[in-house]
Scaffold this motif. Structure first.
Motif, PDB file in Angstrom:
ATOM      1  N   ALA A 219      -2.481  -4.222   4.684  1.00  0.00           N
ATOM      2  CA  ALA A 219      -2.180  -5.925   5.319  1.00  0.00           C
ATOM      3  C   ALA A 219      -1.090  -5.602   5.097  1.00  0.00           C
ATOM      4  N   GLY A 220      -0.120  -5.238   4.587  1.00  0.00           N
ATOM      5  CA  GLY A 220       1.306  -5.416   4.709  1.00  0.00           C
ATOM      6  C   GLY A 220       2.348  -4.249   5.351  1.00  0.00           C
ATOM      7  N   ALA A 221       1.867  -3.061   5.726  1.00  0.00           N
ATOM      8  CA  ALA A 221       2.414  -2.057   6.633  1.00  0.00           C
ATOM      9  C   ALA A 221       2.566  -2.981   7.619  1.00  0.00           C
ATOM     10  N   MET A 222       1.102  -3.469   8.040  1.00  0.00           N
ATOM     11  CA  MET A 222       0.862  -3.963   9.587  1.00  0.00           C
ATOM     12  C   MET A 222       1.379  -5.700   9.750  1.00  0.00           C
ATOM     13  N   MET A 223       1.315  -6.217   8.430  1.00  0.00           N
ATOM     14  CA  MET A 223       2.534  -7.723   8.377  1.00  0.00           C
ATOM     15  C   MET A 223       3.961  -8.068   8.831  1.00  0.00           C
TER      16      MET A 223
ATOM     17  N   ALA B  40     -13.186  -7.005   3.180  1.00  0.00           N
ATOM     18  CA  ALA B  40     -12.711  -8.118   3.499  1.00  0.00           C
ATOM     19  C   ALA B  40     -11.995  -8.906   2.312  1.00  0.00           C
ATOM     20  N   PHE B  41     -12.068  -8.870   1.478  1.00  0.00           N
ATOM     21  CA  PHE B  41     -11.583 -10.236   0.252  1.00  0.00           C
ATOM     22  C   PHE B  41      -9.948 -10.283   0.640  1.00  0.00           C
ATOM     23  N   THR B  42      -9.521  -8.720   0.369  1.00  0.00           N
ATOM     24  CA  THR B  42      -8.906  -8.104  -0.393  1.00  0.00           C
ATOM     25  C   THR B  42      -7.641  -7.491   0.855  1.00  0.00           C
ATOM     26  N   PHE B  43      -8.188  -7.422   2.340  1.00  0.00           N
ATOM     27  CA  PHE B  43      -7.284  -7.175   3.155  1.00  0.00           C
ATOM     28  C   PHE B  43      -7.131  -8.899   4.371  1.00  0.00           C
ATOM     29  N   LEU B  44      -8.012  -9.972   3.754  1.00  0.00           N
ATOM     30  CA  LEU B  44      -7.921 -10.444   4.900  1.00  0.00           C
ATOM     31  C   LEU B  44      -7.415 -11.743   3.339  1.00  0.00           C
ATOM     32  N   GLY B  45      -7.808 -11.374   2.008  1.00  0.00           N
ATOM     33  CA  GLY B  45      -6.747 -12.237   1.616  1.00  0.00           C
ATOM     34  C   GLY B  45      -4.658 -12.488   1.505  1.00  0.00           C
ATOM     35  N   SER B  46      -4.998 -10.601   1.527  1.00  0.00           N
ATOM     36  CA  SER B  46      -3.443 -10.212   1.133  1.00  0.00           C
ATOM     37  C   SER B  46      -2.590 -10.629   2.434  1.00  0.00           C
ATOM     38  N   LEU B  47      -3.116 -10.730   3.973  1.00  0.00           N
ATOM     39  CA  LEU B  47      -2.726 -11.113   4.693  1.00  0.00           C
ATOM     40  C   LEU B  47      -2.204 -11.644   4.797  1.00  0.00           C
ATOM     41  N   VAL B  48      -3.525 -13.204   4.528  1.00  0.00           N
ATOM     42  CA  VAL B  48      -2.936 -14.538   3.598  1.00  0.00           C
ATOM     43  C   VAL B  48      -1.185 -14.778   2.929  1.00  0.00           C
TER      44      VAL B  48
ATOM     45  N   HIS C 272      -8.224   0.591  -6.850  1.00  0.00           N
ATOM     46  CA  HIS C 272      -7.354   1.315  -5.980  1.00  0.00           C
ATOM     47  C   HIS C 272      -7.459   0.956  -4.545  1.00  0.00           C
ATOM     48  N   MET C 273      -9.468   0.321  -4.432  1.00  0.00           N
ATOM     49  CA  MET C 273      -9.154  -0.306  -3.107  1.00  0.00           C
ATOM     50  C   MET C 273      -8.591  -1.986  -2.904  1.00  0.00           C
ATOM     51  N   SER C 274      -8.223  -2.877  -3.820  1.00  0.00           N
ATOM     52  CA  SER C 274      -7.974  -3.507  -3.789  1.00  0.00           C
ATOM     53  C   SER C 274      -6.416  -3.219  -2.814  1.00  0.00           C
ATOM     54  N   ALA C 275      -5.709  -2.310  -4.082  1.00  0.00           N
ATOM     55  CA  ALA C 275      -3.872  -2.466  -3.702  1.00  0.00           C
ATOM     56  C   ALA C 275      -4.002  -1.164  -2.205  1.00  0.00           C
ATOM     57  N   GLY C 276      -5.244  -0.625  -1.599  1.00  0.00           N
ATOM     58  CA  GLY C 276      -5.224   0.023  -0.731  1.00  0.00           C
ATOM     59  C   GLY C 276      -5.263  -1.039   0.505  1.00  0.00           C
ATOM     60  N   PHE C 277      -6.320  -1.834  -0.055  1.00  0.00           N
ATOM     61  CA  PHE C 277      -6.137  -2.400   1.327  1.00  0.00           C
ATOM     62  C   PHE C 277      -4.628  -4.147   1.506  1.00  0.00           C
ATOM     63  N   ALA C 278      -5.373  -4.121   0.275  1.00  0.00           N
ATOM     64  CA  ALA C 278      -3.376  -4.797   0.701  1.00  0.00           C
ATOM     65  C   ALA C 278      -2.229  -4.206   1.018  1.00  0.00           C
TER      66      ALA C 278
ATOM     67  N   ILE D 147      -4.382 -14.266  -7.383  1.00  0.00           N
ATOM     68  CA  ILE D 147      -5.160 -14.732  -6.215  1.00  0.00           C
ATOM     69  C   ILE D 147      -5.978 -13.408  -5.623  1.00  0.00           C
ATOM     70  N   ILE D 148      -5.735 -11.994  -6.233  1.00  0.00           N
ATOM     71  CA  ILE D 148      -7.122 -11.118  -5.609  1.00  0.00           C
ATOM     72  C   ILE D 148      -7.174 -10.611  -6.767  1.00  0.00           C
ATOM     73  N   TYR D 149      -5.967  -9.994  -7.549  1.00  0.00           N
ATOM     74  CA  TYR D 149      -6.768  -9.178  -8.743  1.00  0.00           C
ATOM     75  C   TYR D 149      -7.560  -9.758  -9.905  1.00  0.00           C
ATOM     76  N   THR D 150      -7.455 -10.919 -10.203  1.00  0.00           N
ATOM     77  CA  THR D 150      -7.906 -11.680 -10.959  1.00  0.00           C
ATOM     78  C   THR D 150      -9.273 -11.803 -10.963  1.00  0.00           C
ATOM     79  N   PRO D 151      -9.960 -12.495  -9.662  1.00  0.00           N
ATOM     80  CA  PRO D 151     -10.882 -12.714  -9.107  1.00  0.00           C
ATOM     81  C   PRO D 151     -11.885 -11.538  -9.680  1.00  0.00           C
ATOM     82  N   LEU D 152     -11.030 -11.012  -9.059  1.00  0.00           N
ATOM     83  CA  LEU D 152     -11.604  -9.257  -8.506  1.00  0.00           C
ATOM     84  C   LEU D 152     -12.292  -8.743  -9.402  1.00  0.00           C
ATOM     85  N   CYS D 153     -11.549  -9.065 -10.775  1.00  0.00           N
ATOM     86  CA  CYS D 153     -11.555  -7.764 -11.406  1.00  0.00           C
ATOM     87  C   CYS D 153     -12.765  -9.011 -12.852  1.00  0.00           C
ATOM     88  N   HIS D 154     -12.808 -10.334 -12.930  1.00  0.00           N
ATOM     89  CA  HIS D 154     -13.590 -10.584 -13.519  1.00  0.00           C
ATOM     90  C   HIS D 154     -14.879 -10.591 -12.541  1.00  0.00           C
TER      91      HIS D 154
END
Length: 447
Positions: free
Chosen positions: A228-232, A407-415, A219-225, A187-194
């Protein structure tokens, strides 16, 4: 021992995938005319280099295991290392089944002013590696077999969720992490990669984002995820620990640095001058960042440490990744220097410290990726290629894309964390955390 339903379901899933694979036809659809070139287009030197690069990038994941494993406390070393290493199995399977198709399949997206821009790949394009064979793809990898391109890209997909694990180390349930990893990938990596790396991707084709080897995608996708993980998941019960094995950290750094030559120089997808330049910028940025980190520590009253040198080196590797094939070696020195300083400040920022990102994944990978994206938009060589070369529009588009990706990687990861937590609680029980995940999750110990 009572076997939980979640593990039975996991075993059934891999069993079904294996049986389907056994009876999967060699080809279920014909590719569009002109998609693939003939075997005479294959360049042997390019094949050899990308084969070697694929092996180098694979080595980075066990390298990350040592890098992270040495940083955590002794009672969580095995669990932390396994969280990275297991991605080699989980993501490899998901990538073959549908991940590659979602990342590089025919674009599904939107139309702007009569032009089509992809948001994600068609899941049926390369399902179970359908149509992924020895012929080169005319647009994505014109001198190497398409299957080699797919396997090279697999290694990037593997290490991305592994990077996230450092943020919630010492407190996450293993089976929950496996579920999150799959969801994140799909849901996060594949659309961003595409959107970034497919020729018709929105961020590539419309915004003109330059990401040579994964500063944005990885790196940005992993960093924001990670943030989000540490906060969640919340803080550890005992957030203070001593690194268990500094030599492991040094070993892991060496493996990462070595593998990063495949990560960056291999992303030229050819044994050419661009690959050679990316090789040079990679090593000089990392060396500069390592020295900048330890000198900056000393200026601020902290002792020179092996841990700091290793973190600095990795930050340099992260920051040069999006720019590796676009900038000069002198520019790589500056990129390594300034990125190390910014990441160091973020690692020691008291407000960020309130979020228990165990191994400072966001401060290193997230911030490093952001710095790399900004500096690429400022320094990239070529007419109108960056801010310094008359490309103000390119710079502006990069900044817009940076906001969108963040926004996409952080909010998407939170969900996805919330969804995972509903299905299987993310956090281990307090007594399991107290005795350590090595024993409570895996019944193993290195003490």
């Amino acid at each position: 021992m009572k076997i939980e339903k979640r593990w039975i379901i996991s075993f059934l899933i891999i069993s079904i995938i294996s049986i389907v694979a056994l009876f999967w036809p060699e080809q279920t659809s014909l590719p569009k005319p002109g998609t693939f070139l003939g075997e005479d287009s294959i360049v042997g030197s390019d094949v050899a280099w990308i084969l070697a690069s694929s092996g180098l990038v694979l080595l980075m994941t066990p390298g990350l295991s040592f890098f992270y494993g040495g940083m955590v406390g002794k009672k969580n070393m095995i669990s932390t290392m396994l969280q990275s290493f297991i991605a080699l199995g989980v993501i490899s399977i998901v990538w073959v089944v549908v991940g590659f198709s979602l990342s590089f399949g025919d674009s599904i997206g939107i139309t702007i002013n009569g032009e089509h821009y992809g948001l994600i790949g068609n899941p049926t394009s390369y399902l179970f590696f359908n149509n992924v064979g020895v012929l080169p793809h005319s647009q994505m990898a014109s001198t190497i077999p398409f299957v080699l391109f797919a396997l090279f890209q697999m290694k990037f997909a593997v290490i991305t969720p592994a990077l996230i694990t450092g943020s919630f180390a010492e407190r996450v349930r293993f089976i929950s992490y496996l579920l999150f990893m799959v969801l994140f990938h799909l849901i996060i990596y594949t659309p961003l990669c595409h959107m970034v790396w497919h020729p018709d991707g929105l961020l590539n084709k419309y915004f003109g984002v330059k990401d040579f080897a994964g500063g944005t995608v990885v790196h940005m996708s992993a960093g924001f995820a990670a943030l989000a993980g540490a906060m969640m998941i919340g803080k550890r019960k005992n957030p203070h620990h001593e690194p268990s094995n500094i030599p492991f950290v040094i070993l892991g750094t060496g493996m990462l640095w070595f593998g990063w030559f495949g990560f960056n120089a291999g992303s030229a997808l050819s044994a050419n001058a661009t690959a050679a330049m990316a090789f040079g910028t990679t090593t000089i940025a990392s060396g500069t960042a390592m020295l900048s980190w330890i000198f900056f520590d000393r200026v601020n009253g902290r002792k020179v440490s092996a841990l700091g040198a290793c973190i600095g080196a990795v930050v340099g590797l992260v920051a040069i990744t999006p720019a590796a094939g676009f900038v000069t070696i002198p520019h790589a020195i500056f990129i390594g220097f300034i990125s190390a300083i910014v990441s160091n400040l973020m690692c020691n920022w008291k407000r960020l410290k309130k979020v228990d990102d165990t191994l400072d994944v966001f401060a290193c990978h997230g911030v490093g990726g952001i710095m790399g994206m900004i500096l690429t938009a400022i320094l990239a060589q070529g007419e109108n290629a960056s801010l310094l070369h008359g490309g103000f529009e390119v710079f502006a588009h990069h900044m817009m894309a940076l906001v969108l990706v963040s926004a996409f990687t952080f909010l998407g990861s939170l969900v996805l964390y919330k969804l995972t937590d509903i299905i299987i609680p993310l956090r281990v029980a307090e007594d399991s955390e107290n005795i350590g995940l090595d024993l409570s999750q895996h019944d193993e110990t290195c003490i």
